[in-house]
Write a protein that holds these residues in place. Structure first.
Motif, PDB file in Angstrom:
ATOM      1  N   SER A  44       6.314   4.748   9.525  1.00  0.00           N
ATOM      2  CA  SER A  44       5.543   5.801  10.647  1.00  0.00           C
ATOM      3  C   SER A  44       6.618   6.739  11.259  1.00  0.00           C
ATOM      4  CB  SER A  44       5.769   4.825  11.969  1.00  0.00           C
ATOM      5  OG  SER A  44       6.691   4.575  12.429  1.00  0.00           O
ATOM      6  N   ASN A  45       7.707   6.475  10.142  1.00  0.00           N
ATOM      7  CA  ASN A  45       8.689   7.570  10.842  1.00  0.00           C
ATOM      8  C   ASN A  45       8.733   8.750   9.762  1.00  0.00           C
ATOM      9  OD1 ASN A  45       9.286   7.090  13.519  1.00  0.00           O
ATOM     10  ND2 ASN A  45      11.435   6.093  12.776  1.00  0.00           N
ATOM     11  N   ALA A  46       8.532   8.301   8.586  1.00  0.00           N
ATOM     12  CA  ALA A  46       8.809   9.182   7.025  1.00  0.00           C
ATOM     13  C   ALA A  46       7.729   9.515   6.741  1.00  0.00           C
ATOM     14  CB  ALA A  46       9.906   8.452   6.178  1.00  0.00           C
ATOM     15  N   GLU A  47       6.333   8.928   6.739  1.00  0.00           N
ATOM     16  CA  GLU A  47       5.542   9.331   6.722  1.00  0.00           C
ATOM     17  C   GLU A  47       4.491  10.174   7.286  1.00  0.00           C
ATOM     18  OE1 GLU A  47       4.856   6.634   2.632  1.00  0.00           O
ATOM     19  OE2 GLU A  47       3.693   6.270   4.493  1.00  0.00           O
ATOM     20  N   ASN A  48       4.435  10.243   8.781  1.00  0.00           N
ATOM     21  CA  ASN A  48       3.892  10.634   9.657  1.00  0.00           C
ATOM     22  C   ASN A  48       4.479  12.021  10.078  1.00  0.00           C
ATOM     23  OD1 ASN A  48       1.609   8.860   9.099  1.00  0.00           O
ATOM     24  ND2 ASN A  48       2.316   7.694  10.773  1.00  0.00           N
ATOM     25  N   THR A  49       5.284  12.910   9.215  1.00  0.00           N
ATOM     26  CA  THR A  49       6.083  13.968   9.904  1.00  0.00           C
ATOM     27  C   THR A  49       4.599  15.352  10.164  1.00  0.00           C
ATOM     28  OG1 THR A  49       7.731  12.889   8.422  1.00  0.00           O
ATOM     29  CG2 THR A  49       7.746  15.676   9.344  1.00  0.00           C
ATOM     30  N   LYS A  50       5.117  15.658  11.268  1.00  0.00           N
ATOM     31  CA  LYS A  50       3.870  16.700  11.815  1.00  0.00           C
ATOM     32  C   LYS A  50       4.819  18.277  11.594  1.00  0.00           C
ATOM     33  CE  LYS A  50       1.599  13.513  15.238  1.00  0.00           C
ATOM     34  NZ  LYS A  50       0.604  13.553  16.577  1.00  0.00           N
ATOM     35  N   VAL A  51       4.048  19.206  10.757  1.00  0.00           N
ATOM     36  CA  VAL A  51       4.713  20.354  10.666  1.00  0.00           C
ATOM     37  C   VAL A  51       3.656  21.144  11.501  1.00  0.00           C
ATOM     38  CG1 VAL A  51       5.202  21.965   9.742  1.00  0.00           C
ATOM     39  CG2 VAL A  51       5.545  19.759   8.812  1.00  0.00           C
ATOM     40  N   PHE A  58       0.304  19.741  10.324  1.00  0.00           N
ATOM     41  CA  PHE A  58       0.059  19.144   9.377  1.00  0.00           C
ATOM     42  C   PHE A  58       0.242  17.988   9.166  1.00  0.00           C
ATOM     43  CE2 PHE A  58      -1.140  23.487   7.874  1.00  0.00           C
ATOM     44  CZ  PHE A  58      -1.309  23.604   7.227  1.00  0.00           C
ATOM     45  N   VAL A  59       0.051  17.192   8.981  1.00  0.00           N
ATOM     46  CA  VAL A  59       0.109  15.705   9.181  1.00  0.00           C
ATOM     47  C   VAL A  59       0.533  15.469   7.833  1.00  0.00           C
ATOM     48  CG1 VAL A  59      -0.225  13.316  10.257  1.00  0.00           C
ATOM     49  CG2 VAL A  59      -0.998  15.292  11.452  1.00  0.00           C
ATOM     50  N   ASN A  60       1.710  14.683   7.161  1.00  0.00           N
ATOM     51  CA  ASN A  60       1.611  13.933   7.066  1.00  0.00           C
ATOM     52  C   ASN A  60       1.681  12.066   6.617  1.00  0.00           C
ATOM     53  OD1 ASN A  60       3.425  12.841   4.153  1.00  0.00           O
ATOM     54  ND2 ASN A  60       4.560  14.481   3.954  1.00  0.00           N
ATOM     55  N   GLN A  61       0.773  11.753   5.732  1.00  0.00           N
ATOM     56  CA  GLN A  61       0.328  10.732   5.187  1.00  0.00           C
ATOM     57  C   GLN A  61       0.307  10.610   4.034  1.00  0.00           C
ATOM     58  OE1 GLN A  61      -3.221  10.332   7.217  1.00  0.00           O
ATOM     59  NE2 GLN A  61      -2.301  10.665   9.511  1.00  0.00           N
ATOM     60  N   ASN A  62       0.947   9.379   3.753  1.00  0.00           N
ATOM     61  CA  ASN A  62       1.564   8.946   2.095  1.00  0.00           C
ATOM     62  C   ASN A  62       1.720  10.181   0.904  1.00  0.00           C
ATOM     63  OD1 ASN A  62       0.453   6.007   2.915  1.00  0.00           O
ATOM     64  ND2 ASN A  62      -1.211   6.922   3.251  1.00  0.00           N
ATOM     65  N   GLY A  63       2.403  10.891   1.433  1.00  0.00           N
ATOM     66  CA  GLY A  63       2.657  12.035   0.810  1.00  0.00           C
ATOM     67  C   GLY A  63       2.307  13.066   0.719  1.00  0.00           C
ATOM     68  N   PHE A  64       0.838  13.497   1.612  1.00  0.00           N
ATOM     69  CA  PHE A  64       0.719  14.328   1.137  1.00  0.00           C
ATOM     70  C   PHE A  64      -0.121  14.675   2.841  1.00  0.00           C
ATOM     71  CE2 PHE A  64      -1.445  11.658  -2.199  1.00  0.00           C
ATOM     72  CZ  PHE A  64      -1.466  12.248  -3.347  1.00  0.00           C
ATOM     73  N   TRP A  65      -0.169  16.363   2.440  1.00  0.00           N
ATOM     74  CA  TRP A  65      -0.454  16.826   4.293  1.00  0.00           C
ATOM     75  C   TRP A  65      -1.943  17.224   4.384  1.00  0.00           C
ATOM     76  CZ3 TRP A  65       3.621  17.483   7.552  1.00  0.00           C
ATOM     77  CH2 TRP A  65       5.228  17.491   5.914  1.00  0.00           C
ATOM     78  N   ILE A  66      -2.304  16.497   5.953  1.00  0.00           N
ATOM     79  CA  ILE A  66      -3.616  16.211   5.995  1.00  0.00           C
ATOM     80  C   ILE A  66      -3.512  17.723   7.215  1.00  0.00           C
ATOM     81  CG2 ILE A  66      -5.594  15.306   6.798  1.00  0.00           C
ATOM     82  CD1 ILE A  66      -4.341  14.372   4.386  1.00  0.00           C
ATOM     83  N   LEU A  67      -4.518  18.113   7.467  1.00  0.00           N
ATOM     84  CA  LEU A  67      -5.218  18.813   8.296  1.00  0.00           C
ATOM     85  C   LEU A  67      -6.667  19.067   8.694  1.00  0.00           C
ATOM     86  CD1 LEU A  67      -4.917  22.222   9.661  1.00  0.00           C
ATOM     87  CD2 LEU A  67      -5.897  22.817   7.988  1.00  0.00           C
ATOM     88  N   ILE A  75      -6.717  18.233   2.494  1.00  0.00           N
ATOM     89  CA  ILE A  75      -5.757  17.170   1.838  1.00  0.00           C
ATOM     90  C   ILE A  75      -4.588  18.297   1.193  1.00  0.00           C
ATOM     91  CG2 ILE A  75      -5.125  15.269   0.438  1.00  0.00           C
ATOM     92  CD1 ILE A  75      -7.506  14.236   2.221  1.00  0.00           C
ATOM     93  N   PHE A  76      -3.371  18.446   1.011  1.00  0.00           N
ATOM     94  CA  PHE A  76      -2.848  19.244   0.488  1.00  0.00           C
ATOM     95  C   PHE A  76      -1.702  18.141  -0.014  1.00  0.00           C
ATOM     96  CE2 PHE A  76      -4.664  21.811   3.894  1.00  0.00           C
ATOM     97  CZ  PHE A  76      -5.250  22.584   2.944  1.00  0.00           C
ATOM     98  N   LYS A  77      -1.208  18.535  -1.536  1.00  0.00           N
ATOM     99  CA  LYS A  77       0.558  18.154  -2.052  1.00  0.00           C
ATOM    100  C   LYS A  77       0.957  18.421  -1.022  1.00  0.00           C
ATOM    101  CE  LYS A  77       2.991  16.862  -5.508  1.00  0.00           C
ATOM    102  NZ  LYS A  77       3.332  16.728  -6.875  1.00  0.00           N
ATOM    103  N   TYR A  78       1.095  20.358  -0.229  1.00  0.00           N
ATOM    104  CA  TYR A  78       2.296  20.783   0.161  1.00  0.00           C
ATOM    105  C   TYR A  78       1.745  21.510   1.164  1.00  0.00           C
ATOM    106  CZ  TYR A  78       4.221  20.151  -4.419  1.00  0.00           C
ATOM    107  OH  TYR A  78       4.409  20.496  -5.619  1.00  0.00           O
TER     108      TYR A  78
END
Length: 191
Positions: A44-51, A58-67, A75-78
């Motif tokens: 939850s700390n590493a993968e649910n980063t928000k930008v 953008f929320v990082n979930q399982n290595g992908f950025w979700i908007l 869904i984006f890789k970057y």
């Protein structure tokens, strides 16, 4: 010869074995539970980063950025900070793709996946095709720049250009997904 054992000594031995097995099972269960808790805290700390970028989150979930924008999940890789910002003169928006067929020619399966997962939810259908001036090795439909057409190709220069309804996404093989994400950020209205 085996010594004769009484029923009480056999029952004591059986009970002792059951207690040992029970203790081992309890230790395994607590260890598993502890491992799951620790793993979920780390994830939850590493993968649910928000930008946040330009008013978009953008929320990082399982290595992908979700908007989530306009009721759609993109869904984006970057994220926009990681993608290469490219000067271009694109005059397209999501509305230009909405409800219409989209044709794609790509030298990068990963970049094609980015286009498919994001624009695939608004276009009528997506299809692999060939640009009229290109020679096709397969039996694919031939399309022109009068059709909505995205061409992703490996080139020495990095560029996103538009010719009528053709979008050319060009760059080094290892950067094509970043450049494709940059194109999507512009079409969605993030940049």
């Amino acid at each position: 010869m085996e010594p004769i054992k009484s029923k009480t000594s056999e029952q004591k031995k059986r009970r002792k074995n059951q207690i040992i097995i029970g203790i081992i099972l309890i230790i395994v269960m607590f260890g598993s539970t502890f491992g799951i808790v620790v793993n979920s805290i780390d994830n939850s700390n590493a993968e649910n980063t928000k930008v946040k970028y330009n008013g978009f989150q953008f929320v990082n979930q399982n290595g992908f950025w979700i908007l989530n924008a306009n009721g759609l999940d993109f869904i984006f890789k970057y994220n926009p900070y990681q993608a290469e910002q490219i000067n271009d003169t694109l005059i397209l928006s999501l509305n230009d793709f909405s409800g219409k067929p989209l044709y794609i020619s790509s030298e990068s399966p990963e970049a094609t996946s980015e286009i498919s997962s994001n624009l695939g939810q608004i276009v009528q259908r997506m299809q692999i095709a060939c640009l009229d001036s290109a020679k096709c090795s397969e039996n694919l439909p031939i399309k022109t720049c009068e059709d909505n057409f995205i061409i992703i190709e490996e080139k020495n220069k990095t560029a996103i250009t538009q010719e009528n309804k053709c979008i050319f996404i060009q760059g080094a093989k290892e950067n094509l997904t970043k450049i494709t994400d940059e194109f999507l950020f512009k079409v969605i209205g993030i940049r």
